[in-house]
Motif scaffolding. Structure first.
Motif, PDB file in Angstrom:
ATOM      1  N   SER A 105       0.807  -1.218   0.000  1.00 53.35           N
ATOM      2  CA  SER A 105       0.000   0.000   0.000  1.00 53.35           C
ATOM      3  C   SER A 105       0.838   1.265   0.000  1.00 53.35           C
ATOM      4  N   GLU A 106       2.149   1.151   0.203  1.00 49.25           N
ATOM      5  CA  GLU A 106       3.020   2.319   0.274  1.00 49.25           C
ATOM      6  C   GLU A 106       3.935   2.460  -0.943  1.00 49.25           C
ATOM      7  N   CYS A 107       4.188   1.363  -1.677  1.00 48.54           N
ATOM      8  CA  CYS A 107       5.063   1.418  -2.847  1.00 48.54           C
ATOM      9  C   CYS A 107       4.470   0.530  -3.940  1.00 48.54           C
ATOM     10  N   SER A 108       5.206   0.328  -5.006  1.00 50.90           N
ATOM     11  CA  SER A 108       4.717  -0.418  -6.164  1.00 50.90           C
ATOM     12  C   SER A 108       5.084  -1.895  -6.137  1.00 50.90           C
ATOM     13  N   GLU A 109       5.524  -2.422  -5.026  1.00 46.75           N
ATOM     14  CA  GLU A 109       5.926  -3.831  -4.932  1.00 46.75           C
ATOM     15  C   GLU A 109       4.705  -4.740  -5.021  1.00 46.75           C
ATOM     16  N   VAL A 110       4.839  -5.833  -5.786  1.00 52.92           N
ATOM     17  CA  VAL A 110       3.780  -6.825  -5.973  1.00 52.92           C
ATOM     18  C   VAL A 110       4.369  -8.192  -5.688  1.00 52.92           C
ATOM     19  N   HIS A 111       3.583  -9.052  -5.063  1.00 51.41           N
ATOM     20  CA  HIS A 111       4.044 -10.402  -4.750  1.00 51.41           C
ATOM     21  C   HIS A 111       2.914 -11.377  -5.040  1.00 51.41           C
ATOM     22  N   VAL A 112       3.262 -12.471  -5.765  1.00 52.26           N
ATOM     23  CA  VAL A 112       2.294 -13.501  -6.137  1.00 52.26           C
ATOM     24  C   VAL A 112       2.548 -14.711  -5.252  1.00 52.26           C
ATOM     25  N   ALA A 113       1.765 -14.850  -4.199  1.00 49.17           N
ATOM     26  CA  ALA A 113       1.893 -15.966  -3.248  1.00 49.17           C
ATOM     27  C   ALA A 113       0.703 -15.900  -2.312  1.00 49.17           C
ATOM     28  N   ASN A 145      12.671  -4.032   1.360  1.00 49.49           N
ATOM     29  CA  ASN A 145      13.037  -3.140   0.254  1.00 49.49           C
ATOM     30  C   ASN A 145      11.926  -2.163  -0.082  1.00 49.49           C
ATOM     31  N   CYS A 146      11.126  -1.780   0.893  1.00 47.76           N
ATOM     32  CA  CYS A 146      10.040  -0.837   0.662  1.00 47.76           C
ATOM     33  C   CYS A 146      10.614   0.573   0.531  1.00 47.76           C
ATOM     34  N   GLN A 147      10.128   1.300  -0.444  1.00 50.92           N
ATOM     35  CA  GLN A 147      10.568   2.668  -0.710  1.00 50.92           C
ATOM     36  C   GLN A 147       9.450   3.668  -0.462  1.00 50.92           C
ATOM     37  N   GLY A 148       8.466   3.286   0.335  1.00 46.51           N
ATOM     38  CA  GLY A 148       7.333   4.169   0.592  1.00 46.51           C
ATOM     39  C   GLY A 148       7.685   5.320   1.506  1.00 46.51           C
ATOM     40  N   ARG A 181      10.759  -0.238   9.215  1.00 47.88           N
ATOM     41  CA  ARG A 181      12.067  -0.841   8.928  1.00 47.88           C
ATOM     42  C   ARG A 181      12.109  -1.439   7.521  1.00 47.88           C
ATOM     43  N   SER A 182      11.502  -0.734   6.590  1.00 47.78           N
ATOM     44  CA  SER A 182      11.461  -1.091   5.163  1.00 47.78           C
ATOM     45  C   SER A 182      10.667  -2.364   4.878  1.00 47.78           C
ATOM     46  N   PHE A 183       9.885  -2.834   5.851  1.00 46.00           N
ATOM     47  CA  PHE A 183       8.957  -3.935   5.575  1.00 46.00           C
ATOM     48  C   PHE A 183       7.753  -3.392   4.816  1.00 46.00           C
ATOM     49  N   SER A 211      15.086 -11.419   3.569  1.00 45.47           N
ATOM     50  CA  SER A 211      16.131 -10.561   3.002  1.00 45.47           C
ATOM     51  C   SER A 211      17.488 -11.241   3.000  1.00 45.47           C
ATOM     52  N   ALA A 212      17.758 -12.135   3.978  1.00 43.08           N
ATOM     53  CA  ALA A 212      19.060 -12.788   4.052  1.00 43.08           C
ATOM     54  C   ALA A 212      19.307 -13.719   2.867  1.00 43.08           C
ATOM     55  N   LEU A 213      18.245 -14.230   2.257  1.00 45.87           N
ATOM     56  CA  LEU A 213      18.379 -15.154   1.127  1.00 45.87           C
ATOM     57  C   LEU A 213      18.007 -14.495  -0.194  1.00 45.87           C
ATOM     58  N   LYS A 214      18.051 -13.189  -0.255  1.00 47.97           N
ATOM     59  CA  LYS A 214      17.574 -12.481  -1.444  1.00 47.97           C
ATOM     60  C   LYS A 214      18.403 -12.807  -2.671  1.00 47.97           C
ATOM     61  N   ARG A 215      19.706 -13.080  -2.493  1.00 47.27           N
ATOM     62  CA  ARG A 215      20.560 -13.341  -3.646  1.00 47.27           C
ATOM     63  C   ARG A 215      20.294 -14.702  -4.291  1.00 47.27           C
TER      64      ARG A 215
END
Length: 445
Positions: free
Chosen positions: A168-176, A184-187, A194-196, A398-402
């Motif tokens: 609701s704060e940024c353009s992130e979309v997740h299909v799950a 990685n929230c940029q809102g 804490r960027s959640f 976030s720890a497994l993002k790579r």
């Protein structure tokens, strides 16, 4: 290794004129394969001609050698895709987008047009630059518009089964089945969380990003001014591109020229006159128009049965590929402009004059858009999302993002519904990487 050709002896001719022989004809000698690394055969042609004219005799010897590669017709080279490819980084918002065409080439074309204008020579234009349709692309436009309808219908049905979440704060979309825990929230209020992300239930507009443009009855007519912007309808950019490419929709008419326009430099000297646009342009509540718009698509279609979900997913995936490939073909011929600072798109030879750009340094431009040639991703954006191997498993961290890959939102939703993933999307999805468990993270190099 070459084989020695047989020598030409004096038996080919005789001193007696009555017994002189004239021999014509090529002789071919083939050597064995030169090497195993370069399988080429050396073709040696030897030609001997003995000519007799009056009492004079002339002999000519021709030796030709050619090295030709052996072609294996049974072998067909397949396009190889790389493995584990990272997506290109997004350009910064405080900089202008790069030009799709090199600036040096743009300047060369401009100098050429200026030179022709100074010589009072008209600019040579080919369809569709001269306002006439391209006959070979009309069927492509109809294929794109039919696939666009099928794409909207399939996604509206799949969203009843496949859950989609949006921040609701940024353009992130997740299909799950639940939102991820990647920070990685940029809102605007991301620091407090804490960027959640703040997840809410998504819609079809989160999967298929709505890119709209003004519909023009005559793209080569008057430009849209800021004061008259409400007199023009906003429709999906894909639909407007298909209309200008030859698709006839009664609610959105378009002028079809039979005589080409004429230009002298940047000035149009003959456009066939200005024609008033027919009104009203469309009838509200038409079923034909509702199939072309994503607004309220999920409410119009009922949820499908579980047995039909894989079939609908595969049809939706195929329709997505048809739309993307068709838009690419149309944009190679038809002019599409995009703002170099904001997501605004305009279908036509030149942009409009609406002052609604609020991106970087818009005060210096008085709100006008910085028009440049558009790319396919600006007209039909892929909207990449995180790819998950188990939609019902634990959320991403976030720890497994790579270790996680990405895929277009439409591809990810159709894959979770049972569709086959095309080969060109597999490198960015990282399907061959095993995500380590929580206790194995510190042990991974």
């Amino acid at each position: 290794m070459l084989q020695t050709a047989p020598p030409v002896t004096s038996s080919l001719w005789n001193s007696n004129p009555s017994q002189r022989v004239v021999q014509k004809g090529p002789m071919e000698f083939k050597s064995p394969q030169l090497s195993s690394i370069s399988p080429h055969n050396l073709l040696l042609k030897f030609r001997c001609e003995h000519l007799q004219k009056a009492e004079s005799t002339s002999s000519r010897t021709f030796l030709c050698a050619s090295r030709r590669p052996l072609q294996d017709l049974s072998f067909k080279k397949q396009k190889a895709y790389p493995q584990n490819v990272d997506l290109p980084t997004l350009p910064p918002k405080k900089k202008k987008k790069p030009y799709p065409i090199p600036i040096e080439k743009i300047r060369q074309v401009a100098k050429k047009d200026k030179r022709l204008a100074e010589m009072r020579i008209e600019k040579p234009l080919e369809p569709p630059k001269n306002g006439i349709l391209v006959p070979d692309l009309i069927h492509v436009a109809y294929e794109v518009i039919d696939a666009w309808k099928l794409l909207i219908k399939g996604l509206a049905q799949l969203l009843h089964v496949i859950p989609v979440y949006g921040c609701s704060e940024c353009s992130e979309v997740h299909v799950a089945h639940s939102g991820h825990h990647i920070q990685n929230c940029q809102g605007a209020t991301a620091a407090k969380r804490r960027s959640f992300h703040s997840w809410v239930r998504g819609s079809i507009n989160d999967i298929l990003l709505p890119v709209e443009s003004y519909h023009l009855y005559d793209p080569f007519g008057r430009r849209i001014k800021h004061e008259s912007r409400f007199d023009y309808d906003r429709i999906p950019a894909v639909v407007e591109l298909c209309i200008q490419a030859g698709v006839d929709i009664p609610e959105y008419p378009s002028r079809r020229r039979t005589k080409p326009i004429r230009m002298l430099g940047k000035k149009v000297i003959d456009r066939g006159g200005f024609v008033e646009e027919p009104r009203p342009w469309r009838s509200r509540g038409s079923s034909a128009l509702s199939d072309l718009d994503t607004d309220g698509a999920c409410g119009r279609l009922p949820p499908p049965s579980l047995a039909d979900v894989p079939r609908i997913a595969q049809e939706t995936m195929d329709a997505y590929e048809v739309v993307r490939s068709g838009v690419t073909k149309l944009m190679r011929k038809y002019s599409v402009k995009a703002c170099g600072y904001c997501p605004e798109v305009h279908i036509g030879p030149w942009g409009h004059n609406v002052k609604l750009c609020g991106a970087f340094k818009h005060q210096w431009r008085d709100g006008k858009h910085g028009w440049q040639d558009a790319v396919v991703d600006e007209v039909f954006p892929p909207n990449y999302v995180w790819h998950i191997q188990d939609p019902k498993g634990p959320p991403l961290r976030s720890a497994l993002k790579r270790y996680y890959g990405k895929a277009p939102a439409v591809v990810e939703a159709c894959m979770q519904a049972g569709a086959q993933v095309p080969e060109q999307y597999k490198p960015t999805m990282r399907l061959d990487i095993i995500v380590p468990e929580n206790e194995e993270v510190d042990l991974v190099a």
